[in-house]
Write an enzyme that holds these catalytic residues in place. Structure first.
Site, PDB file in Angstrom:
ATOM      1  N   SER A 165       0.847  -1.187   0.000  1.00 41.90           N
ATOM      2  CA  SER A 165       0.000   0.000   0.000  1.00 41.90           C
ATOM      3  C   SER A 165       0.883   1.237   0.000  1.00 41.90           C
ATOM      4  O   SER A 165       2.004   1.216   0.527  1.00 41.90           O
ATOM      5  CB  SER A 165      -0.910   0.005   1.232  1.00 41.90           C
ATOM      6  OG  SER A 165      -1.478   1.279   1.439  1.00 41.90           O
TER       7      SER A 165
ATOM      8  N   ARG B 259     -22.076  -8.164 -47.034  1.00 44.15           N
ATOM      9  CA  ARG B 259     -20.994  -7.434 -46.355  1.00 44.15           C
ATOM     10  C   ARG B 259     -21.632  -6.426 -45.422  1.00 44.15           C
ATOM     11  O   ARG B 259     -22.581  -5.745 -45.801  1.00 44.15           O
ATOM     12  CB  ARG B 259     -20.082  -6.722 -47.377  1.00 44.15           C
ATOM     13  CG  ARG B 259     -19.391  -7.636 -48.370  1.00 44.15           C
ATOM     14  CD  ARG B 259     -18.189  -8.332 -47.778  1.00 44.15           C
ATOM     15  NE  ARG B 259     -17.134  -7.382 -47.485  1.00 44.15           N
ATOM     16  CZ  ARG B 259     -16.331  -6.862 -48.410  1.00 44.15           C
ATOM     17  NH1 ARG B 259     -16.456  -7.188 -49.670  1.00 44.15           N
ATOM     18  NH2 ARG B 259     -15.393  -6.009 -48.064  1.00 44.15           N
TER      19      ARG B 259
END
Length: 454
Positions: A280, A319
């Site tokens: 930490s 497409r």
């Protein structure tokens, strides 16, 4: 020209470097160029283009020869990456062997180059994932075997239930990975498939040479030749993404379990320690589950990305507009996230630190209550199920109210003493004697693992 902005701060944490390289700009461009080079070889092999055109095309199909920044800028106008790349490829070839330039990309369309290039990338990605899964599974198998009979509190609804073993818990993680490895093996023939259809999927531009070229191209790239092009049939890619989603979820389960076992109140299992790991910025005592965080993060992020691919499946006609485009970054990001989770999981599994004494201590937190079922089951055979359940329930409530161990309360109860000796009570309240088939489940998971590896 100023360099393009980078985005590397989180890559080392959330992804594996090898996977990020597969889906780098170079990886994407090289995949399409490999398609173009193979296409030239295939077309020459059936006499569609002159053999002398192949070498100049192959020589030009090296990603290092192209300006990725320029290609990126051109995509904004072209609409995809293959169009500017093919133009650039043609210019490079024309500058050396002008007559070969006319044979570049013959009969193909942009999506053929992009999709097949992607499949080549996915093959490399799949190899990385399978290798990582193999190594992770081996590590989990070793840990499951080592802790096959190490008892700890089973937890249901985040509360102590009955004893299990750490090996059984690890074997559960292992079993899921074995099934995922099987799934990946099964989908390979469907995923590793050529995309080659030309403008609208008919390969009309190649005439009667179309199928021979397609067959030769698939052989050149060592890909399956599909029954037809799959420009707007995306199930192959989505199946792979879905299995990666399953892998991410199973790794998230592993990470969640590890993080809970690492909680200060449990402190039973830990990620391997290393200088600077899990600390930490303000609290020197912290030992955070930083690897598990990556696993949980991937399990949280990947489902949404898989959902994007599922949502993009209803692609219009031959497409697609937009739905195909939605895939471009999504599937690579899934691969990268899963690769990062696998890397962190391997670190955890290889160096897993286990505090068996703390596990036993935690089993005693409820002063024998976790074994109330064991006593109840035996008494049910002598007093009847309802009577035994009611008797144990009463004794458990008394143990809690009087803050006494369940063994003492049961020993003082005349109804219990009439049926069970002191030795029987001691045995029934020993966690090591109420582990059921835990060791068998470990053996079965290990057998499945070894069978798959064979």
């Amino acid at each position: 020209m100023n360099p393009r902005p980078g985005n590397q701060l989180f890559d080392a944490y959330f992804t594996a470097a090898a996977m990020r390289e597969v889906f780098s700009d170079r990886g994407r461009v090289q995949g399409m160029l490999d398609f173009e080079a193979a296409l030239a070889r295939a077309e020459a092999s059936v006499g569609l283009i002159p053999q002398v055109a192949v070498a100049p095309i192959e020589t030009a199909c090296q990603a290092e020869r192209y300006d990725f920044a320029a290609l990126a800028e051109a995509i904004g106008s072209a609409g995809n990456s293959a169009i500017p790349l093919v133009k650039a490829l043609g210019k490079v070839i024309a500058s050396g062997v002008p007559e070969a330039e006319r044979y570049v990309h013959l009969g193909a369309t942009s999506q053929d180059a992009m999709d097949t290039g992607l499949v080549l990338q996915l093959r490399a990605a799949l190899n990385l994932i399978e290798t990582d899964l193999h190594h992770l599974s081996d590590a989990l198998a070793r840990q499951a075997q080592a802790h096959a009979d190490t008892p700890l509190a089973g937890r249901t609804w985040l509360q102590h239930a009955t004893p299990v073993t750490l090996g059984m818990k690890i074997a559960g993680w292992l079993g899921a990975l074995t099934r995922h490895r099987q799934r990946l093996q099964e989908l390979k023939p469907r995923l590793l498939t050529l995309q080659f259809g030309g403008a609208s999927g008919t390969l009309a531009a190649l005439g009667d040479k179309a199928l021979p070229v397609a067959e030769a191209l698939a052989k050149q790239l060592n890909l399956q030749l599909p029954e037809q092009p799959w420009h707007t049939q995306r199930d192959r890619l989505v199946e792979f993404a879905s299995v990666l989603g399953l892998i991410a979820g199973s790794l998230g389960k592993l990470g969640r379990d590890i993080s809970l076992l690492m909680q200060t109140e449990a402190a039973e299992v830990f990620e391997p320690s290393a200088p600077g790991k899990g600390g930490s910025s303000t609290m020197p005592h912290k030992r955070n589950p930083v690897g598990a965080a990556v696993l949980i993060s991937a399990a949280t992020r990947v489902p949404g990305l898989v959902s994007t691919l599922l949502s993009a499946m209803p692609q219009e006609h031959e497409r697609s507009l937009g739905l195909w485009h939605a895939e471009w970054e999504t599937l690579p990001e899934i691969c990268c996230l899963v690769s990062g989770a696998l890397r962190q999981a391997q670190i955890i599994a290889d160096g897993l630190q286990v505090d068996a004494a703390r596990m036993r201590q935690n089993l005693d937190l409820t002063q024998g209550l976790v074994l109330a079922e064991a006593v109840s089951i035996v008494l049910a055979q002598r007093l009847g199920r309802d009577a035994a359940h009611h008797l144990l329930e009463t004794c458990c409530k008394r143990a809690v109210a009087e803050q006494r161990h369940l063994r003492a309360v049961l020993g003082d109860d005349p109804l219990v003493s009439a049926e069970l000796s002191a030795d029987e009570l001691d045995r029934l309240l020993d966690p090591a004697h109420y582990l059921g088939q835990a060791c068998v489940w470990v053996e079965r998971a290990l057998a499945e693992h070894h069978r798959f590896n064979a």
